[in-house]
Design an enzyme around this catalytic site. Structure first.
Site, PDB file in Angstrom:
ATOM      1  N   HIS A  15       3.522  10.170   2.014  1.00  0.00           N
ATOM      2  CA  HIS A  15       3.112  11.253   1.132  1.00  0.00           C
ATOM      3  C   HIS A  15       4.003  12.490   1.285  1.00  0.00           C
ATOM      4  O   HIS A  15       4.428  13.080   0.296  1.00  0.00           O
ATOM      5  CB  HIS A  15       1.660  11.645   1.403  1.00  0.00           C
ATOM      6  CG  HIS A  15       0.678  10.581   1.061  1.00  0.00           C
ATOM      7  ND1 HIS A  15       0.449  10.154  -0.235  1.00  0.00           N
ATOM      8  CD2 HIS A  15      -0.158   9.860   1.843  1.00  0.00           C
ATOM      9  CE1 HIS A  15      -0.481   9.215  -0.233  1.00  0.00           C
ATOM     10  NE2 HIS A  15      -0.865   9.017   1.010  1.00  0.00           N
ATOM     11  N   ASP A  52       0.695   4.289  -2.661  1.00  0.00           N
ATOM     12  CA  ASP A  52       0.686   5.715  -2.320  1.00  0.00           C
ATOM     13  C   ASP A  52       1.795   6.455  -3.058  1.00  0.00           C
ATOM     14  O   ASP A  52       1.582   7.525  -3.622  1.00  0.00           O
ATOM     15  CB  ASP A  52       0.887   5.924  -0.813  1.00  0.00           C
ATOM     16  CG  ASP A  52      -0.358   5.671   0.012  1.00  0.00           C
ATOM     17  OD1 ASP A  52      -1.461   5.578  -0.562  1.00  0.00           O
ATOM     18  OD2 ASP A  52      -0.222   5.580   1.250  1.00  0.00           O
ATOM     19  N   HIS A  70       0.834  -1.207   0.000  1.00  0.00           N
ATOM     20  CA  HIS A  70       0.000   0.000   0.000  1.00  0.00           C
ATOM     21  C   HIS A  70       0.870   1.259   0.000  1.00  0.00           C
ATOM     22  O   HIS A  70       0.534   2.250  -0.651  1.00  0.00           O
ATOM     23  CB  HIS A  70      -0.975   0.044   1.183  1.00  0.00           C
ATOM     24  CG  HIS A  70      -1.810   1.283   1.113  1.00  0.00           C
ATOM     25  ND1 HIS A  70      -2.858   1.401   0.237  1.00  0.00           N
ATOM     26  CD2 HIS A  70      -1.692   2.472   1.740  1.00  0.00           C
ATOM     27  CE1 HIS A  70      -3.365   2.625   0.339  1.00  0.00           C
ATOM     28  NE2 HIS A  70      -2.673   3.283   1.248  1.00  0.00           N
TER      29      HIS A  70
END
Length: 149
Positions: free
Chosen positions: A108, A85, A81
């Site tokens: 992020h 991202d 995951h």
């Protein structure tokens, strides 16, 4: 993308995966859900985050147990995951990026900071027009590409 994550939680622990965005089978990446620790849920909600979060769309880890009845979708779902991202953040740059990214403990914010550093100086990157739908392997000539550390 060569990505590693490290969590103090024993179930998540340290995970690493390496993918080639334009060559690898990305099904396990695309099917990987976001995740959080059960102990962090209240804090996330207080911050105005995870408003739509549920066991239907996110993995919740409590101590050393996944609370989702179906468990994990793949063995590396946590790091996968994070790769998803990262891919999404890189695509937001507006360009297909030909390069290699090695990351430990990213997210992020770190990817955003990387892109800002790359694009703040034209000496850090090259724009190359490729008309083919897929990146031709014969094209990759490292002398055309720039590198930053």
């Amino acid at each position: 993308i060569d990505f590693e994550l490290k969590y103090k939680n024993d179930l998540i622990g340290t995970q690493r995966n390496i993918i080639k965005v334009y060559e690898s089978d990305l099904n396990e990446i695309y099917n990987s859900r976001t995740f959080c620790l059960f102990d962090d849920i209240e804090k996330l909600r207080e911050m105005g985050l995870a408003k739509g979060g549920s066991l239907d769309n996110a993995i919740v880890v409590k101590e050393n147990k996944v609370l989702n009845k179906e468990g994990l979708r793949n063995k590396k779902e946590f790091v996968n995951h994070k790769i998803l991202d990262c891919m999404g953040d890189l695509y937001l740059a507006g360009y297909k990026i030909i390069g290699k990214l090695v990351c430990s403990q990213g997210g992020h914010k770190l990817t955003n900071q990387l892109l800002r550093v790359v694009f703040e100086n034209k000496e850090n990157f090259s724009l190359i027009e490729i008309k083919e739908k897929n990146l031709p392997h014969a094209f990759i000539n490292k002398s055309h590409l720039r590198a930053i550390a």
